[in-house]
Design an enzyme around this catalytic site. Structure first.
Site, PDB file in Angstrom:
ATOM      1  N   GLY A  46       0.773  -1.246   0.000  1.00  0.00           N
ATOM      2  CA  GLY A  46       0.000   0.000   0.000  1.00  0.00           C
ATOM      3  C   GLY A  46       0.794   1.281   0.000  1.00  0.00           C
ATOM      4  CG  ASP A 101      -1.256   1.734   3.173  1.00  0.00           C
ATOM      5  OD1 ASP A 101      -1.017   1.408   4.355  1.00  0.00           O
ATOM      6  OD2 ASP A 101      -1.833   0.984   2.365  1.00  0.00           O
ATOM      7  CG  ASP A 104      -8.599   0.401   9.839  1.00  0.00           C
ATOM      8  OD1 ASP A 104      -9.348   1.107  10.518  1.00  0.00           O
ATOM      9  OD2 ASP A 104      -9.025  -0.555   9.167  1.00  0.00           O
TER      10      ASP A 104
HETATM   11  P1  IMP Z   1      -4.667  -1.989  10.746  1.00  0.00           P
HETATM   12  O1  IMP Z   1      -3.815  -3.128  11.234  1.00  0.00           O
HETATM   13  O2  IMP Z   1      -6.117  -2.225  11.076  1.00  0.00           O
HETATM   14  O3  IMP Z   1      -4.195  -0.640  11.233  1.00  0.00           O
HETATM   15  O4  IMP Z   1      -4.656  -2.017   9.174  1.00  0.00           O
HETATM   16  C1  IMP Z   1      -3.609  -1.538   8.429  1.00  0.00           C
HETATM   17  C2  IMP Z   1      -3.677  -2.072   7.025  1.00  0.00           C
HETATM   18  O5  IMP Z   1      -5.013  -2.364   6.614  1.00  0.00           O
HETATM   19  C3  IMP Z   1      -3.176  -1.017   6.058  1.00  0.00           C
HETATM   20  O6  IMP Z   1      -1.805  -1.146   5.842  1.00  0.00           O
HETATM   21  C4  IMP Z   1      -3.986  -1.318   4.807  1.00  0.00           C
HETATM   22  O7  IMP Z   1      -3.318  -2.264   4.022  1.00  0.00           O
HETATM   23  C5  IMP Z   1      -5.276  -1.916   5.315  1.00  0.00           C
HETATM   24  N1  IMP Z   1      -6.375  -0.947   5.353  1.00  0.00           N
HETATM   25  C6  IMP Z   1      -6.934  -0.369   6.449  1.00  0.00           C
HETATM   26  N2  IMP Z   1      -7.918   0.465   6.124  1.00  0.00           N
HETATM   27  C7  IMP Z   1      -7.996   0.443   4.776  1.00  0.00           C
HETATM   28  C8  IMP Z   1      -8.829   1.141   3.811  1.00  0.00           C
HETATM   29  O8  IMP Z   1      -9.704   1.968   4.140  1.00  0.00           O
HETATM   30  N3  IMP Z   1      -8.580   0.861   2.516  1.00  0.00           N
HETATM   31  C9  IMP Z   1      -7.647  -0.028   2.099  1.00  0.00           C
HETATM   32  N4  IMP Z   1      -6.849  -0.686   2.956  1.00  0.00           N
HETATM   33  C10 IMP Z   1      -7.020  -0.452   4.279  1.00  0.00           C
END
Ligand code: IMP
Length: 181
Positions: A46, A101, A104
């Site tokens: 990403g 990128d 979340d």
């Molecule tokens: P986390 O572990 O929940 O913080 O997720 C991080 C990863 O989830 C990022 O590196 C993205 O690859 C993916 N991700 C989270 N939200 C989105 C979104 O809205 N669109 C696309 N990919 C996302």
């Protein structure tokens, strides 16, 4: 508006808005790391566009490398984070800046930071293009944040929906369905 598989998306941030903000973040890094030799570690897939545009604005001597972590399936965080692939061995005593990128839930970044800290770098900071503050579940320190965005699914500028949309130069947000009786 664009259609990717079954979903409709609309422009949320234009490429120009993104580039302007990245330039500001890069200038801040240039200032903060004066006299230093940072190692940028970009998280694939990403962050490839963000990393590319950010480092073009870095005026410091630096190294850039890429690692991969697969933790996300389609539109939901799976909760299981795989370990980092391709992490260089020689990061001891380096000033590391992780390029991501989007943060979340923060689970991925928490895992990445834990893995990196075991290699005893001099310092580790995070630069993320996007942050969804409402979705955060882990307390992660993010020194550089491009944009704080609502807890909505976004694609484009490197981010995908089921493998699609990474090539789009602008960032798009999922268009809310309007249901009527
Ligand atoms: P986390 O572990 O929940 O913080 O997720 C991080 C990863 O989830 C990022 O590196 C993205 O690859 C993916 N991700 C989270 N939200 C989105 C979104 O809205 N669109 C696309 N990919 C996302």
């Amino acid at each position: 508006m664009i259609q990717l598989k079954d979903k409709t998306f609309e422009v949320f941030l234009s490429q120009q808005e993104i580039l302007n903000r990245i330039e500001t973040v890069a200038n801040q890094i240039n200032e903060d790391y004066k006299q230093k030799f940072p190692l940028f570690i970009a998280i694939l897939n990403g962050a490839f566009m963000f990393a590319s545009d950010l480092v073009k604005n870095i005026t410091l001597p630096c190294n850039i490398t890429f690692v991969k972590v697969a933790s996300y399936q389609a539109m939901q965080s799976s909760g299981t984070v795989k370990s980092l692939i391709g992490l260089p061995e020689n990061i001891a005593n380096r000033d590391v800046i992780i390029l991501e990128d989007i943060v979340d839930t923060g689970i991925t970044m928490d895992q990445i930071l834990n893995d990196l800290l075991q290699k005893k770098p001099a310092s580790v900071e995070v630069a993320t293009l996007l942050l969804k503050p409402e979705a955060l579940q882990k307390k992660v320190e993010l020194k550089y944040v491009g944009f704080e965005i609502p807890d909505k699914f976004v694609v484009g500028y490197g981010l995908d929906y089921d493998g699609l949309g990474r090539n789009l130069p602008d960032l798009y947000v999922l268009k809310e369905e309007v249901y009527s009786l």
